[in-house]
Design an enzyme around this catalytic site. Structure first.
Site, PDB file in Angstrom:
ATOM      1  N   ASN A 182      46.166  31.631  29.629  1.00  0.00           N
ATOM      2  CA  ASN A 182      44.555  32.135  29.824  1.00  0.00           C
ATOM      3  C   ASN A 182      45.300  33.805  30.693  1.00  0.00           C
ATOM      4  O   ASN A 182      45.095  34.329  31.686  1.00  0.00           O
ATOM      5  CB  ASN A 182      43.864  31.656  30.289  1.00  0.00           C
ATOM      6  CG  ASN A 182      42.643  32.558  29.630  1.00  0.00           C
ATOM      7  OD1 ASN A 182      42.886  33.459  29.419  1.00  0.00           O
ATOM      8  ND2 ASN A 182      41.441  31.747  30.505  1.00  0.00           N
ATOM      9  N   TRP A 183      45.397  34.467  29.454  1.00  0.00           N
ATOM     10  CA  TRP A 183      45.902  36.090  29.746  1.00  0.00           C
ATOM     11  C   TRP A 183      44.563  36.943  30.318  1.00  0.00           C
ATOM     12  O   TRP A 183      44.407  37.763  30.347  1.00  0.00           O
ATOM     13  CB  TRP A 183      46.858  37.074  28.594  1.00  0.00           C
ATOM     14  CG  TRP A 183      48.145  36.536  28.592  1.00  0.00           C
ATOM     15  CD1 TRP A 183      48.198  35.107  29.469  1.00  0.00           C
ATOM     16  CD2 TRP A 183      49.065  36.583  27.945  1.00  0.00           C
ATOM     17  NE1 TRP A 183      50.125  35.212  28.385  1.00  0.00           N
ATOM     18  CE2 TRP A 183      49.768  36.314  27.758  1.00  0.00           C
ATOM     19  CE3 TRP A 183      49.194  37.531  26.583  1.00  0.00           C
ATOM     20  CZ2 TRP A 183      51.113  36.090  27.090  1.00  0.00           C
ATOM     21  CZ3 TRP A 183      49.981  38.094  26.164  1.00  0.00           C
ATOM     22  CH2 TRP A 183      51.192  37.371  26.379  1.00  0.00           C
ATOM     23  N   LYS A 184      43.505  36.065  29.803  1.00  0.00           N
ATOM     24  CA  LYS A 184      42.124  36.779  29.977  1.00  0.00           C
ATOM     25  C   LYS A 184      42.139  38.366  29.241  1.00  0.00           C
ATOM     26  O   LYS A 184      42.886  38.480  28.725  1.00  0.00           O
ATOM     27  CB  LYS A 184      41.649  36.674  31.068  1.00  0.00           C
ATOM     28  CG  LYS A 184      41.328  35.413  31.858  1.00  0.00           C
ATOM     29  CD  LYS A 184      41.397  34.961  33.222  1.00  0.00           C
ATOM     30  CE  LYS A 184      41.528  34.082  33.648  1.00  0.00           C
ATOM     31  NZ  LYS A 184      41.130  33.079  35.077  1.00  0.00           N
ATOM     32  N   HIS A 195      35.175  28.597  28.517  1.00  0.00           N
ATOM     33  CA  HIS A 195      35.764  29.017  29.672  1.00  0.00           C
ATOM     34  C   HIS A 195      34.567  29.526  30.126  1.00  0.00           C
ATOM     35  O   HIS A 195      33.565  30.033  29.858  1.00  0.00           O
ATOM     36  CB  HIS A 195      37.147  29.991  29.246  1.00  0.00           C
ATOM     37  CG  HIS A 195      37.461  30.853  30.253  1.00  0.00           C
ATOM     38  ND1 HIS A 195      37.277  30.971  31.682  1.00  0.00           N
ATOM     39  CD2 HIS A 195      38.804  30.268  31.447  1.00  0.00           C
ATOM     40  CE1 HIS A 195      37.499  31.245  32.662  1.00  0.00           C
ATOM     41  NE2 HIS A 195      38.825  30.597  32.544  1.00  0.00           N
ATOM     42  N   GLU A 243      33.808  31.618  32.442  1.00  0.00           N
ATOM     43  CA  GLU A 243      33.929  32.978  32.246  1.00  0.00           C
ATOM     44  C   GLU A 243      32.640  33.236  31.262  1.00  0.00           C
ATOM     45  O   GLU A 243      32.213  34.091  30.831  1.00  0.00           O
ATOM     46  CB  GLU A 243      34.918  34.112  32.258  1.00  0.00           C
ATOM     47  CG  GLU A 243      35.662  34.126  33.830  1.00  0.00           C
ATOM     48  CD  GLU A 243      37.191  34.230  33.919  1.00  0.00           C
ATOM     49  OE1 GLU A 243      37.585  34.331  32.524  1.00  0.00           O
ATOM     50  OE2 GLU A 243      37.796  33.989  34.664  1.00  0.00           O
ATOM     51  N   GLU A 290      37.972  23.049  35.694  1.00  0.00           N
ATOM     52  CA  GLU A 290      38.799  24.474  36.219  1.00  0.00           C
ATOM     53  C   GLU A 290      37.449  23.974  37.281  1.00  0.00           C
ATOM     54  O   GLU A 290      36.848  25.246  36.513  1.00  0.00           O
ATOM     55  CB  GLU A 290      38.724  25.504  35.501  1.00  0.00           C
ATOM     56  CG  GLU A 290      39.570  25.228  34.275  1.00  0.00           C
ATOM     57  CD  GLU A 290      40.321  27.149  33.749  1.00  0.00           C
ATOM     58  OE1 GLU A 290      41.010  26.955  33.791  1.00  0.00           O
ATOM     59  OE2 GLU A 290      39.719  27.663  33.405  1.00  0.00           O
ATOM     60  N   GLY A 295      40.789  32.188  40.419  1.00  0.00           N
ATOM     61  CA  GLY A 295      41.210  33.953  41.071  1.00  0.00           C
ATOM     62  C   GLY A 295      40.731  34.087  42.318  1.00  0.00           C
ATOM     63  O   GLY A 295      40.682  34.802  42.394  1.00  0.00           O
ATOM     64  N   SER A 333      43.762  29.020  40.529  1.00  0.00           N
ATOM     65  CA  SER A 333      44.601  29.530  40.999  1.00  0.00           C
ATOM     66  C   SER A 333      45.893  28.534  41.274  1.00  0.00           C
ATOM     67  O   SER A 333      46.759  28.108  41.902  1.00  0.00           O
ATOM     68  CB  SER A 333      43.957  29.359  42.835  1.00  0.00           C
ATOM     69  OG  SER A 333      43.158  30.411  42.513  1.00  0.00           O
ATOM     70  N   GLY A 357      46.146  31.493  34.806  1.00  0.00           N
ATOM     71  CA  GLY A 357      45.130  32.807  34.478  1.00  0.00           C
ATOM     72  C   GLY A 357      46.148  33.829  35.400  1.00  0.00           C
ATOM     73  O   GLY A 357      47.188  34.185  34.580  1.00  0.00           O
ATOM     74  N   GLY A 358      45.887  34.276  36.471  1.00  0.00           N
ATOM     75  CA  GLY A 358      46.813  34.908  37.130  1.00  0.00           C
ATOM     76  C   GLY A 358      48.266  35.008  37.067  1.00  0.00           C
ATOM     77  O   GLY A 358      48.949  35.884  36.953  1.00  0.00           O
TER      78      GLY A 358
END
Ligand code: 13P
Length: 251
Positions: free
Chosen positions: A9-11, A95, A97, A167, A173, A213, A234-235
């Protein structure tokens, strides 16, 4: 046997040219991997370009959000049909966010799941508790409500096609991953809930992936848990080398 599912998930990251560079590199590195469904979820603006690159590859394409109407006066929104047209196969829905910053609720999650499935796309449905909820020992209650309301009118046939992503919000993150045991406890609960509310067969087939993470160093321990079938990353999905290492360490 459930096939591992690992999605990046590149956000809100990557211009079109950056996305192309990342996917070109990823494609070369994972070309021989058949035992994992590998998916990337870029921003809307990069979807078409990335779709052209992954079309004949072992990498699937997903979007990060969607609206439930097909067409019309909904400024700023994108419909399931448009995502399909852009080459998507998957859509991330609910999600944390989006729940936190953009008013996503279990009710909108349900509308989106239905719309996405009508268009022939597979939803990746996110659930998870905040730190506060965990500390108040409300994790199971929160997850159960997210499942109950978010999947309320979803019938057996449609559930098979869904991927559930657990999640925990406090692990996203933050570098603070749930331990494999903490994650497994919730994954097991989710699978049990599906068995109870759908069927034993569906509960054995559905893939429940973990996000928060995940990196190459913890991927193996997480994914070797019996009820963890992959990861939403993510990251560590933003750099080809990191994502490739994570995928290879998960095998
Ligand atoms: P991080 O891997 O950066 O913690 O993000 C997880 C996530 O939100 C994936 O959807």
């Amino acid at each position: 046997m459930r096939k591992l599912f690992i999605a990046g998930n590149w956000k809100m990251n990557k211009t079109i040219s950056e996305a192309v560079e990342l996917v070109n590199s990823l494609k070369r590195e994972v070309v021989d991997i058949e035992s994992v469904d590998i998916v990337v979820c870029p921003v809307f603006t990069a979807l078409s370009e990335v779709a052209d690159l992954v079309i004949d590859s072992n990498i699937g394409l997903g979007a990060q959000n969607v609206y439930w109407e097909e067409v019309g006066a909904f400024t700023g929104e994108v419909s399931p049909k448009m995502l399909k047209d852009a080459g998507c196969k998957y859509v991330i829905i609910g999600h944390s966010e989006r729940r936190k910053y953009f008013g996503e609720t279990n009710e909108t999650v349900l509308k989106k799941i239905k719309a996405v499935q009508s268009a022939g796309l597979s939803p990746i449905v996110c659930v998870g508790e905040t730190l506060d909820e965990r500390e108040q020992k409300k994790t199971i209650e929160v997850i159960e409500k997210q499942l109950k309301d978010g999947l309320k009118e979803i019938k057996d046939d449609n559930l098979e096609d869904i991927i559930i992503a657990y999640e925990p919000v406090w692990a996203i993150g933050t570098g603070k991953t749930a331990t494999p045991e903490q994650a497994e406890e919730i994954h097991k609960f989710i699978r049990g809930w599906i068995k109870e509310n759908y069927s034993s067969d569906i509960s054995e087939e559905i893939r429940i992936i973990y996000g928060g993470s995940v990196k190459s160093s913890n991927a193996k321990d997480l994914m070797s848990q019996p009820d963890i079938d992959g990861a939403l990353v993510g990251g560590a999905s933003l750099e080809s080398q990191l994502f490739v290492e994570l995928i290879k360490n998960s095998l």
